[in-house]
Design a protein around this motif. Structure first.
Motif, PDB file in Angstrom:
ATOM      1  N   TYR A  54       1.180  -1.414   0.052  1.00  0.00           N
ATOM      2  CA  TYR A  54       0.148   0.219   0.233  1.00  0.00           C
ATOM      3  C   TYR A  54       0.605   0.912  -0.329  1.00  0.00           C
ATOM      4  O   TYR A  54       0.385   2.195  -0.461  1.00  0.00           O
ATOM      5  N   THR A  55       1.234   1.489   0.706  1.00  0.00           N
ATOM      6  CA  THR A  55       2.292   2.596   1.163  1.00  0.00           C
ATOM      7  C   THR A  55       3.147   2.494  -0.654  1.00  0.00           C
ATOM      8  O   THR A  55       3.970   3.759  -0.497  1.00  0.00           O
ATOM      9  N   PHE A  56       3.794   1.709  -1.334  1.00  0.00           N
ATOM     10  CA  PHE A  56       4.446   1.513  -2.198  1.00  0.00           C
ATOM     11  C   PHE A  56       3.800   2.230  -3.285  1.00  0.00           C
ATOM     12  O   PHE A  56       4.322   3.053  -4.315  1.00  0.00           O
ATOM     13  N   VAL A  57       2.914   1.785  -3.210  1.00  0.00           N
ATOM     14  CA  VAL A  57       1.880   2.423  -4.410  1.00  0.00           C
ATOM     15  C   VAL A  57       1.555   4.150  -3.635  1.00  0.00           C
ATOM     16  O   VAL A  57       1.116   4.985  -4.357  1.00  0.00           O
ATOM     17  N   ASP A  58       1.048   4.519  -2.357  1.00  0.00           N
ATOM     18  CA  ASP A  58       0.276   5.518  -1.952  1.00  0.00           C
ATOM     19  C   ASP A  58       1.493   6.619  -2.275  1.00  0.00           C
ATOM     20  O   ASP A  58       1.606   7.501  -2.368  1.00  0.00           O
ATOM     21  N   LYS A  59       2.987   6.952  -1.972  1.00  0.00           N
ATOM     22  CA  LYS A  59       4.036   6.962  -2.277  1.00  0.00           C
ATOM     23  C   LYS A  59       4.955   6.441  -3.220  1.00  0.00           C
ATOM     24  O   LYS A  59       5.659   7.074  -3.031  1.00  0.00           O
ATOM     25  N   PHE A  60       4.325   6.147  -4.291  1.00  0.00           N
ATOM     26  CA  PHE A  60       4.956   6.504  -5.394  1.00  0.00           C
ATOM     27  C   PHE A  60       5.720   7.182  -6.202  1.00  0.00           C
ATOM     28  O   PHE A  60       6.703   7.748  -6.455  1.00  0.00           O
ATOM     29  N   PRO A  61       5.305   8.538  -5.859  1.00  0.00           N
ATOM     30  CA  PRO A  61       5.511   9.533  -6.681  1.00  0.00           C
ATOM     31  C   PRO A  61       7.065  10.115  -6.106  1.00  0.00           C
ATOM     32  O   PRO A  61       8.036  10.114  -6.480  1.00  0.00           O
ATOM     33  N   ILE A  62       7.023   9.361  -4.529  1.00  0.00           N
ATOM     34  CA  ILE A  62       8.066  10.506  -3.860  1.00  0.00           C
ATOM     35  C   ILE A  62       9.219   9.035  -4.096  1.00  0.00           C
ATOM     36  O   ILE A  62      10.065  10.180  -3.922  1.00  0.00           O
ATOM     37  N   LEU A  63       8.798   7.840  -4.137  1.00  0.00           N
ATOM     38  CA  LEU A  63      10.088   6.824  -4.244  1.00  0.00           C
ATOM     39  C   LEU A  63      10.609   6.771  -5.640  1.00  0.00           C
ATOM     40  O   LEU A  63      11.917   6.561  -5.966  1.00  0.00           O
ATOM     41  N   MET A  64       9.909   7.114  -6.543  1.00  0.00           N
ATOM     42  CA  MET A  64      10.343   7.775  -7.666  1.00  0.00           C
ATOM     43  C   MET A  64      11.257   9.044  -8.258  1.00  0.00           C
ATOM     44  O   MET A  64      12.439   9.111  -8.634  1.00  0.00           O
ATOM     45  N   ALA A  65      10.912   9.948  -6.978  1.00  0.00           N
ATOM     46  CA  ALA A  65      11.728  11.090  -7.237  1.00  0.00           C
ATOM     47  C   ALA A  65      13.497  10.505  -6.774  1.00  0.00           C
ATOM     48  O   ALA A  65      13.849  11.306  -6.681  1.00  0.00           O
ATOM     49  N   ASN A  66      12.903   9.943  -5.995  1.00  0.00           N
ATOM     50  CA  ASN A  66      14.521   9.027  -4.662  1.00  0.00           C
ATOM     51  C   ASN A  66      15.027   8.190  -6.002  1.00  0.00           C
ATOM     52  O   ASN A  66      16.539   8.462  -5.160  1.00  0.00           O
ATOM     53  N   PHE A  67      14.266   7.894  -6.338  1.00  0.00           N
ATOM     54  CA  PHE A  67      14.674   6.737  -6.923  1.00  0.00           C
ATOM     55  C   PHE A  67      15.780   7.521  -8.232  1.00  0.00           C
ATOM     56  O   PHE A  67      16.944   7.107  -8.219  1.00  0.00           O
ATOM     57  N   TRP A  68      15.738   7.917  -9.033  1.00  0.00           N
ATOM     58  CA  TRP A  68      16.044   8.124 -10.094  1.00  0.00           C
ATOM     59  C   TRP A  68      18.172   9.262 -10.129  1.00  0.00           C
ATOM     60  O   TRP A  68      18.681   8.985 -10.812  1.00  0.00           O
ATOM     61  N   PRO A  69      18.349  10.388  -9.041  1.00  0.00           N
ATOM     62  CA  PRO A  69      19.215  10.052  -8.567  1.00  0.00           C
ATOM     63  C   PRO A  69      20.312   8.611  -8.043  1.00  0.00           C
ATOM     64  O   PRO A  69      21.074   8.706  -9.317  1.00  0.00           O
ATOM     65  N   THR A  70      19.582   7.876  -7.123  1.00  0.00           N
ATOM     66  CA  THR A  70      20.123   6.832  -7.023  1.00  0.00           C
ATOM     67  C   THR A  70      20.688   6.428  -8.384  1.00  0.00           C
ATOM     68  O   THR A  70      21.415   5.364  -8.661  1.00  0.00           O
ATOM     69  N   PHE A  71      19.676   5.716  -9.446  1.00  0.00           N
ATOM     70  CA  PHE A  71      19.812   5.419 -10.770  1.00  0.00           C
ATOM     71  C   PHE A  71      20.872   5.626 -11.333  1.00  0.00           C
ATOM     72  O   PHE A  71      21.423   5.047 -11.947  1.00  0.00           O
ATOM     73  N   TYR A  72      20.910   7.467 -11.484  1.00  0.00           N
ATOM     74  CA  TYR A  72      22.437   7.509 -11.872  1.00  0.00           C
ATOM     75  C   TYR A  72      23.327   7.372 -12.070  1.00  0.00           C
ATOM     76  O   TYR A  72      24.503   6.754 -12.059  1.00  0.00           O
ATOM     77  N   GLU A  73      23.301   7.629 -10.372  1.00  0.00           N
ATOM     78  CA  GLU A  73      24.820   7.563  -9.630  1.00  0.00           C
ATOM     79  C   GLU A  73      25.240   6.570  -9.887  1.00  0.00           C
ATOM     80  O   GLU A  73      26.459   5.977  -9.722  1.00  0.00           O
ATOM     81  N   SER A  74      24.572   4.869  -9.955  1.00  0.00           N
ATOM     82  CA  SER A  74      24.361   3.728  -9.574  1.00  0.00           C
ATOM     83  C   SER A  74      25.039   3.734 -11.294  1.00  0.00           C
ATOM     84  O   SER A  74      26.346   2.842 -11.423  1.00  0.00           O
ATOM     85  N   ILE A  75      25.257   3.983 -12.277  1.00  0.00           N
ATOM     86  CA  ILE A  75      24.901   3.671 -13.717  1.00  0.00           C
ATOM     87  C   ILE A  75      26.145   4.412 -13.795  1.00  0.00           C
ATOM     88  O   ILE A  75      27.115   4.109 -14.588  1.00  0.00           O
ATOM     89  N   LEU A  76      26.641   5.655 -13.518  1.00  0.00           N
ATOM     90  CA  LEU A  76      27.959   6.292 -14.132  1.00  0.00           C
ATOM     91  C   LEU A  76      29.259   5.630 -12.698  1.00  0.00           C
ATOM     92  O   LEU A  76      29.946   5.736 -13.400  1.00  0.00           O
ATOM     93  N   GLY A  77      28.422   5.052 -12.064  1.00  0.00           N
ATOM     94  CA  GLY A  77      29.487   4.723 -10.803  1.00  0.00           C
ATOM     95  C   GLY A  77      29.953   3.370 -11.835  1.00  0.00           C
ATOM     96  O   GLY A  77      31.146   2.957 -11.124  1.00  0.00           O
ATOM     97  N   PHE A  78      28.750   2.963 -12.081  1.00  0.00           N
ATOM     98  CA  PHE A  78      29.482   1.571 -12.873  1.00  0.00           C
ATOM     99  C   PHE A  78      30.473   1.296 -14.042  1.00  0.00           C
ATOM    100  O   PHE A  78      31.128   1.116 -14.029  1.00  0.00           O
ATOM    101  N   LEU A  79      30.254   2.946 -14.763  1.00  0.00           N
ATOM    102  CA  LEU A  79      30.604   2.720 -16.421  1.00  0.00           C
ATOM    103  C   LEU A  79      31.869   2.996 -16.088  1.00  0.00           C
ATOM    104  O   LEU A  79      32.688   2.944 -16.110  1.00  0.00           O
TER     105      LEU A  79
END
Length: 269
Positions: A66-91
């Motif tokens: 329920y929290t995942f669905v309800d707070k999905f916009p907040i989760l996605m807003a925090n997901f993208w910075p971690t995603f970019y950092e992970s991809i750049l660090g990986f490369l």
């Protein structure tokens, strides 16, 4: 003629049955982990409800969903910075590891001089070195990328060196007899033999780069899954904490799957 036709029909039946058995094995192999995961979730749900465990200690899977669905916009807003950092660090981490591994293989003096330093840096816990990197590079994107790259670097370096050196002496001797240059030996012999070792390291790096990015966000960040984990922990918001952890785990799984697919496409032997 009739006997040959009968044998051919029997062979077709055998092949069809063999394919059916193979399909059943694949279905069982796929269903087993899925079934186990579902069973664990059911046990978790029942255990929390039956023993009346407080939500701030261990929320039920239904609360997390329920929290995942309800707070999905907040989760996605925090997901993208971690995603970019992970991809750049990986490369960056794997790129420098591959370049340095090539230098090590072509120069024993370089390997003797710098490999102990790489080992020493790897022995420093990432939680200990992260604050130092944040002080050096500041609390922005650079520090998180460097931390993610650093945690990817050493496994790839070691595996790439092993792979480049895992060439049979007979192949090298044959290449020298044929007057092959160092670049030809590298591209046609050393590099292909190193690919299985490299992708083994990349599968590890695909998961650890996310850990590095999150650790960097723990030390200093206002946005990112790591920052959201810290915020949820201090606010005793366990459902959001669990949802954030599952999202970060999902990112690691997706990166791992991407590396595995790339390995299948590139390594065909």
């Amino acid at each position: 003629m009739a006997l040959a036709s009968t044998n051919s029909a029997e062979q077709v039946d055998i092949d069809i049955e063999a394919r059916r058995v193979e399909r059943r094995k694949k279905m069982y192999a796929a269903a087993l982990p899925i079934g186990t995961a579902i069973a664990l979730i059911v046990i978790w749900q029942l255990g929390v409800r039956l023993f009346d465990v407080p939500t701030y200690i261990a929320p039920a899977p239904s609360d997390v969903a329920y929290t995942f669905v309800d707070k999905f916009p907040i989760l996605m807003a925090n997901f993208w910075p971690t995603f970019y950092e992970s991809i750049l660090g990986f490369l960056f981490g794997n790129f420098f590891a591959i370049v340095i591994a090539i230098a090590f293989v072509h120069s024993k003096n370089v390997e003797k001089a710098f490999f102990p330093i790489a080992v020493f840096i790897n022995t420093i816990p990432i939680l200990a070195i992260a604050p130092i990197l944040v002080l050096i590079f500041g609390p922005g994107l650079t520090a998180k990328v460097v931390i993610a790259a650093l945690i990817c670097f050493f496994p790839t370096l070691v595996n790439m060196v092993r792979g480049l050196q895992a060439v049979s002496p007979q192949s090298l001797e044959l290449a020298r007899i044929l007057s092959a240059s160092k670049s030809e030996i590298f591209w046609k012999i050393r590099l292909p033999s190193s690919l299985p070792f490299l992708f083994s390291a990349l599968r590890i790096a695909a998961t650890t780069c996310v850990i590095g990015a999150i650790v960097g966000e723990w030390v200093g960040a206002d946005l990112g899954l790591g920052a959201l984990i810290i915020d949820s922990t201090f606010n005793f918001n366990s459902p959001l904490l669990y949802a954030t952890v599952f999202m970060s785990s999902g990112l690691s799984v997706c990166l791992f799957a991407a590396v595995a697919i790339a390995e299948r496409l590139i390594i065909r032997w």
